[in-house]
Design an enzyme around this catalytic site. Structure first.
Site, PDB file in Angstrom:
ATOM      1  N   GLU A  70      94.153  48.868  52.244  1.00 37.37           N
ATOM      2  CA  GLU A  70      94.625  49.767  51.409  1.00 37.37           C
ATOM      3  C   GLU A  70      95.459  50.514  51.366  1.00 37.37           C
ATOM      4  O   GLU A  70      96.006  51.178  51.344  1.00 37.37           O
ATOM      5  CB  GLU A  70      93.267  50.269  51.155  1.00 37.37           C
ATOM      6  CG  GLU A  70      91.827  49.560  50.279  1.00 37.37           C
ATOM      7  CD  GLU A  70      91.144  48.280  50.672  1.00 37.37           C
ATOM      8  OE1 GLU A  70      90.725  47.398  50.564  1.00 37.37           O
ATOM      9  OE2 GLU A  70      90.921  48.875  52.294  1.00 37.37           O
ATOM     10  N   PRO A 279      91.392  37.666  65.605  1.00 39.82           N
ATOM     11  CA  PRO A 279      90.033  37.920  64.406  1.00 39.82           C
ATOM     12  C   PRO A 279      91.023  38.803  63.644  1.00 39.82           C
ATOM     13  O   PRO A 279      91.627  40.086  63.688  1.00 39.82           O
ATOM     14  CB  PRO A 279      89.878  38.324  65.876  1.00 39.82           C
ATOM     15  CG  PRO A 279      90.358  37.987  67.253  1.00 39.82           C
ATOM     16  CD  PRO A 279      92.058  37.711  66.352  1.00 39.82           C
ATOM     17  N   ARG A 280      90.159  39.140  62.338  1.00 41.40           N
ATOM     18  CA  ARG A 280      90.126  40.234  61.276  1.00 41.40           C
ATOM     19  C   ARG A 280      89.023  41.614  62.370  1.00 41.40           C
ATOM     20  O   ARG A 280      90.199  42.516  61.885  1.00 41.40           O
ATOM     21  CB  ARG A 280      89.439  39.890  60.484  1.00 41.40           C
ATOM     22  CG  ARG A 280      88.816  41.013  59.386  1.00 41.40           C
ATOM     23  CD  ARG A 280      90.257  41.409  58.949  1.00 41.40           C
ATOM     24  NE  ARG A 280      90.831  42.283  57.534  1.00 41.40           N
ATOM     25  CZ  ARG A 280      91.595  42.994  56.847  1.00 41.40           C
ATOM     26  NH1 ARG A 280      91.967  42.475  57.525  1.00 41.40           N
ATOM     27  NH2 ARG A 280      91.492  44.083  55.818  1.00 41.40           N
ATOM     28  N   LEU A 321      99.340  44.207  64.660  1.00 44.18           N
ATOM     29  CA  LEU A 321      99.970  43.460  65.437  1.00 44.18           C
ATOM     30  C   LEU A 321     100.507  42.056  64.242  1.00 44.18           C
ATOM     31  O   LEU A 321     101.595  41.707  64.152  1.00 44.18           O
ATOM     32  CB  LEU A 321      99.817  43.092  66.490  1.00 44.18           C
ATOM     33  CG  LEU A 321     100.216  43.602  67.754  1.00 44.18           C
ATOM     34  CD1 LEU A 321      99.920  43.161  68.780  1.00 44.18           C
ATOM     35  CD2 LEU A 321     101.582  44.268  67.799  1.00 44.18           C
ATOM     36  N   ASN A 346      94.832  39.160  52.573  1.00 46.68           N
ATOM     37  CA  ASN A 346      96.432  39.431  52.388  1.00 46.68           C
ATOM     38  C   ASN A 346      97.386  38.257  52.519  1.00 46.68           C
ATOM     39  O   ASN A 346      97.334  38.265  52.924  1.00 46.68           O
ATOM     40  CB  ASN A 346      97.403  41.067  52.725  1.00 46.68           C
ATOM     41  CG  ASN A 346      97.970  41.318  52.096  1.00 46.68           C
ATOM     42  OD1 ASN A 346      99.209  40.394  50.916  1.00 46.68           O
ATOM     43  ND2 ASN A 346      98.686  42.274  52.056  1.00 46.68           N
ATOM     44  N   LEU A 348      99.883  38.266  50.975  1.00 44.21           N
ATOM     45  CA  LEU A 348     101.010  37.972  50.412  1.00 44.21           C
ATOM     46  C   LEU A 348     101.977  38.213  52.320  1.00 44.21           C
ATOM     47  O   LEU A 348     103.434  37.537  51.857  1.00 44.21           O
ATOM     48  CB  LEU A 348     101.174  39.234  49.755  1.00 44.21           C
ATOM     49  CG  LEU A 348     100.951  38.700  48.287  1.00 44.21           C
ATOM     50  CD1 LEU A 348     101.006  40.393  47.455  1.00 44.21           C
ATOM     51  CD2 LEU A 348     101.722  37.805  47.922  1.00 44.21           C
ATOM     52  N   GLU A 349     101.507  39.046  53.099  1.00 45.35           N
ATOM     53  CA  GLU A 349     102.723  38.899  54.010  1.00 45.35           C
ATOM     54  C   GLU A 349     102.840  37.723  55.217  1.00 45.35           C
ATOM     55  O   GLU A 349     104.282  37.914  55.401  1.00 45.35           O
ATOM     56  CB  GLU A 349     101.130  39.780  55.065  1.00 45.35           C
ATOM     57  CG  GLU A 349     101.068  40.823  55.117  1.00 45.35           C
ATOM     58  CD  GLU A 349      99.469  41.382  55.678  1.00 45.35           C
ATOM     59  OE1 GLU A 349      99.280  42.437  55.962  1.00 45.35           O
ATOM     60  OE2 GLU A 349      98.886  40.614  57.242  1.00 45.35           O
TER      61      GLU A 349
END
Length: 437
Positions: A70, A279-280, A321, A346, A348-349
């Site tokens: 966000e 990792p998230r 990164l 996301n 779209l990245e």
């Protein structure tokens, strides 16, 4: 008088719920604080003991995003805002320390102030808002806090949600509040929404239609990148990847994704494919290490200088990164899409970096976007039937197919950039000094 009494009762009820939630979460918070060192730096601000300081004069715009995703989507908005309204001061807040860290990297060089968001207990947030006195408050995607909104409105601020969305589960909770006689979002002046699905959800909560505008998803927006091929070579050199090597990037990985991908990674590295595992949550790196070690998969950590000259798998244990690293890949998987409780991140990245996109079947957090991606041929959804290794191997061995996905992705992203222009025009109409000029 009666409505005022109901409102006071609801605010007390809201504060009680927050206190209960805080008490329930306290053991987990203390564990993370003691084991991972989280939250220590932000405690004073969270509890209102230290208030954000925004230097200078002029009206204040306060942008808020729940966490990293966000916060990042606010970048082009703030760039445009600072360019067209240089006399305004800017504050950016986030609920998470990771969000604050990313915001600091991006927005402080632009002259903005960055802070953690104080807890939404009325006794805390009231004094913070009263001190800062924002003229405009902009919420990214809908992370609205009731006491924050109401205190901002009480001092005369305009409040706005951009890139607005609400999940099915959240809409059910807000409908329950509506039945109790309270419209949670009623103080918000306007909602700039991602799509018609979101508009219908907000309408079902009792939001007047004149407050709702569908302007599109600005996560699709990216400034023109004219040298992606140079960035690609730079990152591949840094990763020590030979020119003809294939790289699969596993982005925003959760435990549920790991269960699906670990056996795939075992097979890929036997075929000479390199894997970048991101990792998230960085604090979960040890879990990833244990899983790789258990399956005897050679790996190295980014923070220790690992590269593909001596290991087939590199685990990225630093934040901020992923979006840059996508450009080095030949294929990118977006995590959180094998767990219905998470619903993806996301999508779209990778497309913005001109890398073929694959994702799992659970994309509830952005289902409408995922459907449009699939219909346009700009992304591929992995199902529970065909083995992942078959799909991945097919894509890696067929450059023409990958290139077709890239070209469709470029068309998709280009078409979607119009969403930012619509959002910016609509946002400007809510800026107090602008709309009255």
């Amino acid at each position: 008088m009666m409505l005022r009494g109901v409102h006071r009762i609801f605010k007390c009820f809201y504060d009680v719920v927050l206190v209960c939630a805080f008490v329930i979460a306290l053991p987990k918070l203390l564990y993370k604080m003691l084991v991972y060192g989280k939250y220590k730096k932000s405690l004073a601000v969270r509890f209102g003991l230290k208030k954000p300081h925004v230097p200078g004069e002029g009206p204040l715009v306060w942008f808020h995003g729940a966490s990293v995703g966000e916060v990042r989507l606010l970048l082009p908005v703030l760039e445009k805002f600072c360019e067209e309204f240089p006399g305004w001061r800017c504050l950016v807040t986030s609920c998470t320390e990771l969000g604050v860290q990313v915001a600091s990297q991006v927005f402080i060089p632009m002259g903005a102030t960055v802070s953690i968001l104080p807890l939404d207990f009325s006794i805390i947030i009231k004094s913070v808002v009263a001190k800062l006195r924002p003229s405009l408050v902009v919420f990214s995607e809908g992370d609205c806090w009731l006491n924050f909104i109401e205190e901002a409105k009480r001092i005369g601020a305009t409040t706005l949600v951009i890139n607005g969305r609400i999940s099915i589960d959240s809409s059910k909770r807000f409908k329950f509040l509506k039945r109790l006689g309270k419209n949670y979002f009623s103080p918000v002046d306007g909602f700039l929404l991602q799509d018609e699905v979101q508009k219908q959800r907000f309408l079902s909560l009792g939001i007047p239609e004149h407050k709702l505008q569908v302007t599109g998803n600005i996560k699709t927006y990216v400034a023109a990148q004219t040298a992606l091929h140079l960035e690609r070579e730079t990152w591949r050199d840094r990763l020590r990847l030979p020119t003809d090597s294939k790289l699969v990037i596993l982005g925003s990985m959760h435990r549920s994704d790991a269960g699906k991908w670990l056996p795939v990674v075992q097979k890929l590295i036997k075929e000479g494919v390199s894997v970048l595992w991101v990792p998230r949550h960085v604090e979960k790196t040890k879990d990833v290490e244990e899983s790789l070690h258990r399956l005897h998969i050679p790996y190295g950590l980014w923070s220790r200088g690992a590269n593909f000259s001596y290991v087939p798998v590199v685990v990225v244990d630093e934040i901020g990164l992923l979006k840059q690293l996508y450009v080095a890949g030949d294929l990118a998987f977006v995590g959180g899409t094998f767990d219905p409780k998470i619903g993806g991140h996301n999508l779209l990245e990778p497309l913005q970096c001109e890398v073929p996109l694959i994702f799992g079947p659970h994309i509830t957090s952005q289902s409408e976007l995922a459907q449009r991606l699939l219909l346009s041929g700009a992304g591929l959804c992995l199902d529970e039937i065909e083995p992942i290794i078959d799909t991945v191997s097919f894509l890696l061995n067929n450059q023409e197919v990958r290139e077709a996905y890239v070209q469709k992705g470029k068309v998709f992203v280009k078409a979607e950039t119009a969403s930012f222009d619509r959002t910016w025009r609509a946002l400007k109409s809510y800026i107090p000094l602008y709309k009255n000029s």
